[in-house]
Structure formats: structure tokens, C-alpha cells
Motif scaffolding. Structure first.
Motif, PDB file in Angstrom:
ATOM      1  N   GLY A  80     -18.369 -96.996 -22.877  1.00  0.00           N
ATOM      2  CA  GLY A  80     -18.815 -98.375 -22.726  1.00  0.00           C
ATOM      3  C   GLY A  80     -18.400 -99.301 -23.856  1.00  0.00           C
ATOM      4  N   GLY A  81     -18.307-100.571 -23.525  1.00  0.00           N
ATOM      5  CA  GLY A  81     -18.013-101.604 -24.512  1.00  0.00           C
ATOM      6  C   GLY A  81     -19.076-102.690 -24.481  1.00  0.00           C
ATOM      7  N   HIS A  82     -19.101-103.491 -25.508  1.00  0.00           N
ATOM      8  CA  HIS A  82     -20.061-104.606 -25.592  1.00  0.00           C
ATOM      9  C   HIS A  82     -19.454-105.643 -26.537  1.00  0.00           C
ATOM     10  CE1 HIS A  82     -23.834-106.576 -25.125  1.00  0.00           C
ATOM     11  NE2 HIS A  82     -24.383-106.204 -26.275  1.00  0.00           N
ATOM     12  N   ALA A  83     -18.235-106.070 -26.183  1.00  0.00           N
ATOM     13  CA  ALA A  83     -17.377-106.771 -27.133  1.00  0.00           C
ATOM     14  C   ALA A  83     -17.928-108.110 -27.591  1.00  0.00           C
ATOM     15  CB  ALA A  83     -16.000-106.982 -26.512  1.00  0.00           C
ATOM     16  N   PRO A  84     -17.951-108.326 -28.912  1.00  0.00           N
ATOM     17  CA  PRO A  84     -18.261-109.663 -29.429  1.00  0.00           C
ATOM     18  C   PRO A  84     -17.008-110.543 -29.394  1.00  0.00           C
ATOM     19  CG  PRO A  84     -17.904-108.159 -31.257  1.00  0.00           C
ATOM     20  CD  PRO A  84     -17.777-107.339 -29.992  1.00  0.00           C
ATOM     21  N   PHE A  85     -17.221-111.833 -29.211  1.00  0.00           N
ATOM     22  CA  PHE A  85     -16.156-112.831 -29.238  1.00  0.00           C
ATOM     23  C   PHE A  85     -16.648-113.928 -30.168  1.00  0.00           C
ATOM     24  CE2 PHE A  85     -13.757-116.518 -27.981  1.00  0.00           C
ATOM     25  CZ  PHE A  85     -12.573-116.082 -27.397  1.00  0.00           C
ATOM     26  N   ILE A  86     -16.044-114.038 -31.351  1.00  0.00           N
ATOM     27  CA  ILE A  86     -16.551-114.930 -32.395  1.00  0.00           C
ATOM     28  C   ILE A  86     -15.610-116.117 -32.564  1.00  0.00           C
ATOM     29  CG2 ILE A  86     -17.348-115.066 -34.789  1.00  0.00           C
ATOM     30  CD1 ILE A  86     -17.475-111.987 -34.791  1.00  0.00           C
ATOM     31  N   VAL A  87     -16.180-117.307 -32.585  1.00  0.00           N
ATOM     32  CA  VAL A  87     -15.411-118.528 -32.831  1.00  0.00           C
ATOM     33  C   VAL A  87     -15.931-119.143 -34.123  1.00  0.00           C
ATOM     34  CG1 VAL A  87     -14.643-120.744 -31.919  1.00  0.00           C
ATOM     35  CG2 VAL A  87     -15.175-118.874 -30.338  1.00  0.00           C
ATOM     36  N   PHE A  88     -15.094-119.116 -35.152  1.00  0.00           N
ATOM     37  CA  PHE A  88     -15.488-119.679 -36.442  1.00  0.00           C
ATOM     38  C   PHE A  88     -15.140-121.160 -36.518  1.00  0.00           C
ATOM     39  CE2 PHE A  88     -15.015-115.134 -37.481  1.00  0.00           C
ATOM     40  CZ  PHE A  88     -16.229-114.901 -38.115  1.00  0.00           C
ATOM     41  N   ASP A  89     -15.755-121.850 -37.469  1.00  0.00           N
ATOM     42  CA  ASP A  89     -15.490-123.282 -37.636  1.00  0.00           C
ATOM     43  C   ASP A  89     -14.013-123.556 -37.886  1.00  0.00           C
ATOM     44  OD1 ASP A  89     -18.101-124.027 -37.242  1.00  0.00           O
ATOM     45  OD2 ASP A  89     -18.594-124.238 -39.375  1.00  0.00           O
ATOM     46  N   SER A  90     -13.305-122.593 -38.473  1.00  0.00           N
ATOM     47  CA  SER A  90     -11.887-122.788 -38.792  1.00  0.00           C
ATOM     48  C   SER A  90     -10.974-122.589 -37.588  1.00  0.00           C
ATOM     49  CB  SER A  90     -11.470-121.810 -39.899  1.00  0.00           C
ATOM     50  OG  SER A  90     -11.576-120.473 -39.424  1.00  0.00           O
ATOM     51  N   ALA A  91     -11.528-122.210 -36.430  1.00  0.00           N
ATOM     52  CA  ALA A  91     -10.706-121.869 -35.268  1.00  0.00           C
ATOM     53  C   ALA A  91     -10.049-123.087 -34.644  1.00  0.00           C
ATOM     54  CB  ALA A  91     -11.572-121.174 -34.218  1.00  0.00           C
ATOM     55  N   ASP A  92      -8.949-122.854 -33.978  1.00  0.00           N
ATOM     56  CA  ASP A  92      -8.369-123.823 -33.052  1.00  0.00           C
ATOM     57  C   ASP A  92      -9.202-123.702 -31.774  1.00  0.00           C
ATOM     58  OD1 ASP A  92      -6.852-124.871 -30.851  1.00  0.00           O
ATOM     59  OD2 ASP A  92      -5.024-124.755 -32.056  1.00  0.00           O
ATOM     60  N   VAL A  93     -10.034-124.685 -31.499  1.00  0.00           N
ATOM     61  CA  VAL A  93     -11.000-124.585 -30.403  1.00  0.00           C
ATOM     62  C   VAL A  93     -10.309-124.450 -29.050  1.00  0.00           C
ATOM     63  CG1 VAL A  93     -12.871-125.771 -29.193  1.00  0.00           C
ATOM     64  CG2 VAL A  93     -12.809-125.768 -31.680  1.00  0.00           C
ATOM     65  N   ASP A  94      -9.221-125.167 -28.851  1.00  0.00           N
ATOM     66  CA  ASP A  94      -8.517-125.067 -27.564  1.00  0.00           C
ATOM     67  C   ASP A  94      -8.007-123.644 -27.328  1.00  0.00           C
ATOM     68  OD1 ASP A  94      -8.913-127.743 -26.841  1.00  0.00           O
ATOM     69  OD2 ASP A  94      -7.155-128.387 -27.991  1.00  0.00           O
ATOM     70  N   LYS A  95      -7.444-123.027 -28.369  1.00  0.00           N
ATOM     71  CA  LYS A  95      -6.974-121.647 -28.228  1.00  0.00           C
ATOM     72  C   LYS A  95      -8.141-120.692 -28.009  1.00  0.00           C
ATOM     73  CE  LYS A  95      -2.661-122.051 -30.838  1.00  0.00           C
ATOM     74  NZ  LYS A  95      -1.886-121.589 -32.028  1.00  0.00           N
ATOM     75  N   ALA A  96      -9.270-120.967 -28.665  1.00  0.00           N
ATOM     76  CA  ALA A  96     -10.455-120.122 -28.481  1.00  0.00           C
ATOM     77  C   ALA A  96     -10.955-120.203 -27.039  1.00  0.00           C
ATOM     78  CB  ALA A  96     -11.546-120.538 -29.454  1.00  0.00           C
ATOM     79  N   VAL A  97     -10.924-121.394 -26.464  1.00  0.00           N
ATOM     80  CA  VAL A  97     -11.353-121.550 -25.073  1.00  0.00           C
ATOM     81  C   VAL A  97     -10.414-120.778 -24.142  1.00  0.00           C
ATOM     82  CG1 VAL A  97     -11.554-123.209 -23.180  1.00  0.00           C
ATOM     83  CG2 VAL A  97     -12.573-123.721 -25.405  1.00  0.00           C
ATOM     84  N   SER A  98      -9.114-120.899 -24.373  1.00  0.00           N
ATOM     85  CA  SER A  98      -8.154-120.163 -23.548  1.00  0.00           C
ATOM     86  C   SER A  98      -8.368-118.660 -23.680  1.00  0.00           C
ATOM     87  CB  SER A  98      -6.720-120.519 -23.956  1.00  0.00           C
ATOM     88  OG  SER A  98      -6.449-121.885 -23.693  1.00  0.00           O
ATOM     89  N   GLY A  99      -8.624-118.203 -24.900  1.00  0.00           N
ATOM     90  CA  GLY A  99      -8.880-116.787 -25.114  1.00  0.00           C
ATOM     91  C   GLY A  99     -10.147-116.324 -24.435  1.00  0.00           C
ATOM     92  N   ALA A 100     -11.167-117.165 -24.470  1.00  0.00           N
ATOM     93  CA  ALA A 100     -12.436-116.817 -23.823  1.00  0.00           C
ATOM     94  C   ALA A 100     -12.273-116.717 -22.311  1.00  0.00           C
ATOM     95  CB  ALA A 100     -13.503-117.854 -24.174  1.00  0.00           C
ATOM     96  N   MET A 101     -11.548-117.629 -21.722  1.00  0.00           N
ATOM     97  CA  MET A 101     -11.330-117.601 -20.277  1.00  0.00           C
ATOM     98  C   MET A 101     -10.592-116.329 -19.861  1.00  0.00           C
ATOM     99  SD  MET A 101     -12.653-120.332 -18.845  1.00  0.00           S
ATOM    100  CE  MET A 101     -11.764-120.467 -17.300  1.00  0.00           C
ATOM    101  N   ALA A 102      -9.564-115.967 -20.640  1.00  0.00           N
ATOM    102  CA  ALA A 102      -8.777-114.781 -20.304  1.00  0.00           C
ATOM    103  C   ALA A 102      -9.589-113.516 -20.492  1.00  0.00           C
ATOM    104  CB  ALA A 102      -7.514-114.742 -21.165  1.00  0.00           C
ATOM    105  N   SER A 103     -10.346-113.462 -21.573  1.00  0.00           N
ATOM    106  CA  SER A 103     -11.086-112.243 -21.890  1.00  0.00           C
ATOM    107  C   SER A 103     -12.299-112.046 -21.001  1.00  0.00           C
ATOM    108  CB  SER A 103     -11.523-112.282 -23.361  1.00  0.00           C
ATOM    109  OG  SER A 103     -12.280-111.143 -23.682  1.00  0.00           O
ATOM    110  N   LYS A 104     -12.982-113.119 -20.661  1.00  0.00           N
ATOM    111  CA  LYS A 104     -14.245-112.991 -19.929  1.00  0.00           C
ATOM    112  C   LYS A 104     -14.066-112.885 -18.434  1.00  0.00           C
ATOM    113  CE  LYS A 104     -17.612-111.973 -19.223  1.00  0.00           C
ATOM    114  NZ  LYS A 104     -18.725-111.111 -19.703  1.00  0.00           N
ATOM    115  N   PHE A 105     -13.206-113.676 -17.848  1.00  0.00           N
ATOM    116  CA  PHE A 105     -13.207-113.807 -16.395  1.00  0.00           C
ATOM    117  C   PHE A 105     -12.139-112.988 -15.677  1.00  0.00           C
ATOM    118  CE2 PHE A 105     -15.316-117.774 -17.840  1.00  0.00           C
ATOM    119  CZ  PHE A 105     -16.565-117.490 -17.290  1.00  0.00           C
ATOM    120  N   ARG A 106     -11.337-112.246 -16.417  1.00  0.00           N
ATOM    121  CA  ARG A 106     -10.403-111.321 -15.763  1.00  0.00           C
ATOM    122  C   ARG A 106     -11.195-110.277 -14.986  1.00  0.00           C
ATOM    123  NH1 ARG A 106      -7.059-106.763 -18.210  1.00  0.00           N
ATOM    124  NH2 ARG A 106      -8.513-107.021 -19.938  1.00  0.00           N
TER     125      ARG A 106
END
Length: 508
Positions: free
Chosen positions: A281-307
Motif C-alpha cells: 500500500g501507498g499513502h503518498a504525500p504531495f507537498i506544495v511549498f511557498d517557493s513552488a511554481d504554482v502552475d506546475k504544481a497544479v499540473s502535477g497534482a492533476m496528473a498524480s491524483k486523477f490518473r
């Protein structure tokens, strides 16, 4: 109007009218096989079990319900075949695996169609899985010729020390439903490349992909007994699993599935001290820090979560977003969900979100949402169960670590957002789990990237990236996420043992 209130005002997704149409898998499908495959022959069983389309609940095929007797036949056949297959040269095994890869790519549309109907994935994802699945045959066809031993300097002048690598023997391969093709080839390709033979027990929900692989394996020249498939119903799974994990002729088991089931299989394998690989089993954390490129973080979240509608073992399960970018991330994520996600039958063009595998899976997501809302979380997107096992992709904010969705793997399209303030706080939340398969984070601070990568208690880390699986890289977890590695140059080692040869009596 604040961004959060704007998101709440938007309409949630609805099941498209096209879902009212009738969908069916053509009985004349060129790769549709419904019998077990043992010792190079298609094997009927005394009874059959139904395979259902998770999008409609309709029966798409009836498959041989193999039991302990058929499982034992498969083990015996694999054991007999092992003695000849292991003597094939590495180049000969490589050629067969390469041919199997080529046949998969030649029939990728037909294979993808089977995945879509038995698993529920959109065709675009199913085609992606077939390519990913075939890539393991390609990779390990090449690695078969790179199983190197060692010559070790001896402390004595009259001796030579050699370390030889040899195949372990028969491997039992027990696979899940969420990647019904790739989870087989990731294991089987390594096993066959090493010189092992296998017995595959596919998940009862998705046996058709495994049987299609058997058809192509035979055409590729895989000899009888080297690759065997014993499909069975949920009712017969415990008995078949017991044979595959306890038979003394089986040298190794490789399992992908829940941590709870993995522990049971390990206990059964212990009496005969079998080698074991466990991807649990997995229980992966997905962390977005203040220093992140928010647009890239959103794209990464969409790919990682909804596949695969959130049904992957490396799927992000807990989203931790630092206070400075929290509102911007949630706003952009909600807009992306509106723009990019479309529910429907996987064969319908434009569908990005299929059903969950069954109604039990949908009920689990509903339970996690209800628990979170009862503890103060707010639903900004989705939140509802639709017909059958369809779930609206759901965005929650105001989530805390007391909620079930942050303690248990979801396996569904639920995205819970936890606000945090400091890096130390995020790491404490991320590591507060007894499993550690994958983790993701977004940051543009180089020092932070190194600190967080080393501190995360997971086996795989995606940095500014939401998708990380590839046959070239080692796949595996820490803690209770499993034992051993798959893929990469290390994956073949799981099917090999090292023999020490001391060659003495030499004249110095």
C-alpha cells in the motif's frame, strides 16, 4: 467574491448523457480468451465466473474459475519447464522477450480495449498502460544479457573466488486489477529474463488482460510451461493463493496489492522460506511549498491524483500546501478540474474519468468525504457518488490530520488539502504513516529540494513532477509499503540468487 467561494458556486461534474448508451465488448475480439493457460494449453475449469464492465455493471465475459487443482498443475508445469528454460542462453531469452514486446505494440489497440472494458480506464490511459506494460518486456529483454557475476580477488594464491548468478526457479506472480497488464509484465519480464518460469494469478476483476498476454506470449515463442495463467473468482482466490505461496516447488512469490494481504502471503510463504517481493500500500504525500511554481504544481497534482480515477498505488493521497500559496493553488486546481475532467465510459471519446472498480470502492470514497465534512472540511468540488461506481472528482479544503482520508489510502478521485506553515510541519505530517511508497513535492529552492528529498520516508520521490514510473528506474517502497524492487537494473536481481564458487588447488 473570494476564490474559495467562487469555486463553491460552480456546478459539479455530472455523468454525461452518453453514459445511457449500451456498451459491450465484441465477443469476436481477437485477443479475448476465457480459459486458463497452463503448459501451453488453454485449460477449461469446472465452473466459470463473470467479468463485469465497472462502468455499466454488465457482464462482458465468463472466465474459467480455476481452483487449487489447476494451480497445482500450473506449478508443476512451470517447474518442469524451468529445467529447460534456464539452460537457454541469455540471448535466446532476450529474443523471445523482444518478440513479445513487438507483438504487444502491434496489438496495442486490442489490448487497450480489454483494459478499458474490464478495468474502466479511458482508452487514452489504457493505450498508455499498454505501452508502459510492453516497455518492461523491452527493458528486460536487454537486461537478460547483462546478468553479470563477479570474480573476487582471493586472499590465497591457490584459489579463485567466483560469484555466479542463477535463476531462483518457479515464481508465483499475484497481481492487482488497477494495472491489469503492466503489473504482470513488470514482474514476468524480469523473471523470464533471469531464466525463471512463472504462474500468474490475475485479479478476479481483470483476468482478460492476463489471458491476452498469454496468447501473445505463445505467439512470441515462449515455451509451454514458462508462462502460465490461472484466473479465479474471489471465492477461490484464498485456496489458489495458498497453493502458490506454500507449494515447495515455488521458489519465489511476487505480489502487488494491499499491505494486509501482503502480510498474509508472507506468513504462508514463511514455512518454505520462499524469496518474496512485495509492492504494497501507498499513502503518498504531495507537498506544495511557498517557493513552488504554482502552475506546475497544479499540473502535477492533476496528473498524480486523477490518473485512473485516483486508483494507483503511487497516487497522491494527502495534499499539503503551504499557507503562502494555499489559496492560489486551490483556486487554480479547481479551475483545472472544471476544464480537464470529464466522466464517462472509457470507450467514449473525450472521457478522462472512468468509474471506480466496483461499488465498494465508491462507498469507501463517500465514507471518507462524509467523515471529513463531519469534522469541519468543506467540499469545493464534487463530493457526490453518481450511478454505479462513478464518483465525482472531489476537492476538499480545511482538512486536518484527524480525518480518515489523511490516515487511510483512498484509491479514488478525492483530493484533500491540508494547510501548513513550516517545512518541519509538512515533513512531520508526510512521514506520520506506517507506509512509504511514493512522495511528491514542488519547490524551486535547491537547498530545500535536497533537504526534503532526504527527509521524506518513501522509496520514490517526485520533485516538481507528478508522474515518476518508468522501467529504467527502481520501483519500491519503505516501511510497510513492501520488500524488494521492480524495474531498473535491480528488478532482475529479485529473481536471481548468488552462488559462491571457490576454485581451489591451483598452482600459484
Amino acid at each position: 467574491m473570494s476564490s474559495l467561494r467562487f469555486l463553491r458556486s460552480r456546478c459539479s461534474l455530472r455523468l454525461p448523457a452518453a453514459m445511457l448508451r449500451h456498451y459491450s465488448l465484441d465477443a469476436s475480439h481477437p485477443l479475448l480468451r476465457t480459459q486458463g493457460y497452463v503448459n501451453g494449453r488453454w485449460l477449461p475449469a469446472a465452473s466459470q465466473f463473470p467479468v463485469l464492465d465497472p462502468a455499466t455493471g454488465e457482464e462482458i465475459a465468463r472466465v474459467s474459475d480455476c481452483g487449487p487443482e489447476e494451480a497445482k498443475q500450473a506449478v508443476d508445469a512451470a517447474y518442469e519447464a524451468f529445467h529447460s528454460w534456464k539452460r537457454n542462453s541469455a540471448k535466446e531469452r532476450s529474443i523471445v522477450l523482444r518478440k513479445w514486446f513487438e507483438l504487444m505494440m502491434l496489438h496495442k489497440e486490442e489490448l487497450a480495449e480489454l483494459i478499458t472494458y474490464e478495468c474502466g480506464k479511458p482508452m487514452s490511459e489504457s493505450l498508455g498502460e499498454v505501452s508502459y506494460s510492453a516497455s518492461f518486456l523491452e527493458w528486460f529483454s536487454e537486461e537478460a544479457r547483462r546478468v553479470y557475476g563477479d570474480v573476487v580477488p582471493s586472499p590465497a594464491k591457490d584459489r579463485k573466488i567466483l560469484l555466479l548468478k542463477q535463476p531462483v526457479g518457479v515464481a508465483s506472480i499475484i497481481t492487482p486489477w488497477n494495472f491489469p497488464s503492466a503489473m504482470i509484465t513488470r514482474k514476468v519480464a524480469a523473471a523470464l529474463a533471469a531464466g525463471c518460469t512463472v504462474v500468474v494469478k490475475p485479479a478476479e476483476d481483470t483476468p482478460l488482460s492476463a489471458l491476452a498476454l498469454a496468447e501473445l506470449a505463445e505467439k512470441a515463442g515462449v515455451p509451454p510451461g514458462v508462462f502460465n495463467v490461472v484466473p479465479c473468482s474471489r471465492e477461490k482466490t484464498p485456496a489458489v493463493g495458498e497453493v502458490l505461496c506454500t507449494d515447495p516447488l515455488v521458489a519465489k512469490i511476487s505480489f502487488t496489492g494491499s499491505t494486509a494481504t501482503g502480510k498474509l502471503l508472507l506468513k504462508m510463504a514463511a514455512d518454505t522460506v520462499k524469496k518474496a517481493s512485495m509492492e504494497l500500500g501507498g499513502h503518498a504525500p504531495f507537498i506544495v511549498f511557498d517557493s513552488a511554481d504554482v502552475d506546475k504544481a497544479v499540473s502535477g497534482a492533476m496528473a498524480s491524483k486523477f490518473r485512473n480515477s485516483g486508483q494507483t498505488c503511487v497516487c497522491s493521497n494527502r495534499f499539503l500546501v503551504q499557507s503562502g500559496v494555499h489559496d492560489a493553488f486551490v483556486d487554480k486546481l479547481g479551475r483545472a478540474m472544471d476544464a480537464e475532467l470529464r466522466l464517462g465510459h472509457g470507450s467514449e471519446p473525450g472521457t478522462t474519468q472512468g468509474p471506480l472498480i466496483n461499488t465498494r470502492a465508491a462507498e469507501k470514497v463517500v465514507h471518507q468525504i462524509s467523515d471529513a465534512v463531519s469534522r469541519g472540511a468543506k467540499v469545493l468540488k464534487g463530493g457526490k457518488r453518481l450511478d454505479g461506481s462513478f464518483m465525482e472528482p472531489t476537492l476538499l479544503v480545511g482538512v486536518t490530520t484527524e480525518m480518515i482520508c489523511t490516515k487511510e489510502e483512498t484509491f479514488g478521485p478525492l483530493l484533500p488539502v491540508i494547510r501548513f506553515n513550516t517545512e518541519e510541519e509538512a515533513l512531520a505530517i508526510a512521514n506520520a504513516s506506517n507506509v512509504g511508497l511514493a512522495g511528491y513535492f514542488f519547490s524551486q529552492d535547491v537547498s530545500q529540494i535536497w533537504r526534503v528529498t532526504e527527509a521524506l520516508e518513501v522509496g520514490m520521490v517526485g520533485v516538481n513532477e507528478g508522474l515518476l514510473s518508468t522501467p529504467e528506474a527502481a520501483f519500491g517502497g519503505v516501511k510497510q509499503s513492501g520488500l524488494g524492487l521492480e524495474g531498473s537494473k535491480y528488478g532482475i536481481d529479485e529473481y536471481l540468487e548468488v552462488k559462491y564458487m571457490c576454485f581451489g588447488g591451483l598452482k600459484p
